[in-house]
Design an enzyme around this catalytic site. Structure first.
Site, PDB file in Angstrom:
ATOM      1  N   SER A 187      -5.603  -2.730   2.470  1.00 45.86           N
ATOM      2  CA  SER A 187      -4.836  -2.175   4.025  1.00 45.86           C
ATOM      3  C   SER A 187      -4.375  -1.287   4.120  1.00 45.86           C
ATOM      4  O   SER A 187      -4.071  -0.294   2.729  1.00 45.86           O
ATOM      5  CB  SER A 187      -3.225  -3.029   3.399  1.00 45.86           C
ATOM      6  OG  SER A 187      -2.396  -2.143   5.385  1.00 45.86           O
TER       7      SER A 187
ATOM      8  N   TYR B 299       5.716  -5.330  -0.338  1.00 44.46           N
ATOM      9  CA  TYR B 299       4.157  -6.191   0.605  1.00 44.46           C
ATOM     10  C   TYR B 299       3.772  -4.331   0.475  1.00 44.46           C
ATOM     11  O   TYR B 299       2.059  -4.245  -0.079  1.00 44.46           O
ATOM     12  CB  TYR B 299       4.118  -5.943   1.794  1.00 44.46           C
ATOM     13  CG  TYR B 299       2.430  -6.165   2.570  1.00 44.46           C
ATOM     14  CD1 TYR B 299       1.928  -7.462   1.906  1.00 44.46           C
ATOM     15  CD2 TYR B 299       2.045  -5.355   2.696  1.00 44.46           C
ATOM     16  CE1 TYR B 299       0.493  -7.333   2.519  1.00 44.46           C
ATOM     17  CE2 TYR B 299       0.434  -5.493   3.649  1.00 44.46           C
ATOM     18  CZ  TYR B 299       0.060  -6.739   3.067  1.00 44.46           C
ATOM     19  OH  TYR B 299      -1.000  -6.808   3.901  1.00 44.46           O
TER      20      TYR B 299
END
Length: 245
Positions: free
Chosen positions: A146, A168
């Site tokens: 990501s 995350y």
């Protein structure tokens, strides 16, 4: 079975029963590949396989929990028996914590759960599948990362990555780091390993708040899964090209 399967490229996509993972499987299946739909939930996995087959894809279910050693070993045995090798591994399975999430208020059990799935799970599956990948003429590994894992983007004031992510985002940074080490180890073997940034995709990971469709988010992983033999390795990509670490 082996004679038929050996004529096709064999891929495994983890977390492929829904969202981006499903669309990656669909995109590879549309290329005539034989695609393993890796997923924990039996009903969702079989539903995804049925839908892919109805669309003409050569899809097969692979019971797979990336956090469980025995499950991963069983997945290796299934692919070994079905095809005798693996050409492409897409490590797509992942989980998210809260968002925004300040590190000073983190629940440590949440941190452990995210690291176990997003990092350790990728290592577990990759290491287990490497013997099968080494039998391929054109082996590829794609890890679903990501933009939030990029330390460069995280420290660029003008870049908005959606606020603080204490759990995350660091797992994706860790994933980026381990991918670099894999690329070093696998240099000269023909195995290309890269990370993909799908963009801000509407999935249950973010409460379907994303601005892109899962099909759009799958495009970069599909591109990296189909790289030529002289393609790049050990890098992070989105639809626009290389993303800085």
């Amino acid at each position: 079975m082996l004679a038929v399967v050996n004529e096709k490229t064999i891929a495994l996509v983890t977390g492929a029963n829904k969202g981006i993972g499903y669309e990656i499987a669909a995109g590879l299946g549309a290329r005539g590949w034989s695609v393993g739909v890796g997923a924990r939930d039996e009903q969702r996995r079989e539903d995804a396989v049925a839908t892919l087959r109805a669309a003409g894809a050569d899809a097969f279910g692979v019971p797979l929990d990336v956090t469980d050693d025995e499950s991963v070993i069983a997945a290796v045995q299934l692919i070994e028996e079905r095809a005798g090798r693996l050409d492409v591994l897409v490590n797509n399975a992942g989980v998210a914590g809260g968002w925004p999430e300040e590190p000073s208020t983190l629940d440590l059990d949440t941190v452990r759960r995210l690291v176990e799935t997003n990092v350790v799970g990728v290592i577990r599956v990759t290491n287990a599948m490497l013997p099968l990948l080494r039998r391929s003429a054109h082996p590829r590994i794609v890890n679903q990362s990501s933009h939030v894992g990029s330390l460069t983007l995280q420290t660029t004031p003008a870049v908005d990555l959606g606020g603080i992510s204490g759990a995350y985002a660091p797992t994706k940074t860790y994933l980026n780091a381990i991918t670099i080490q894999y690329a070093k180890e696998l240099d000269g073997t023909g195995i290309l390993i890269n990370n993909a940034c799908p963009g801000y995709v509407a999935t249950d990971l973010n409460g379907f708040s994303g601005t892109q469709t899962p099909e759009q988010g799958a495009a970069i992983a599909i591109r990296l899964a189909t790289l030529p033999d002289d393609g790049p390795t050990g890098q992070l990509f989105d639809d626009n090209g290389v993303v800085p670490w």
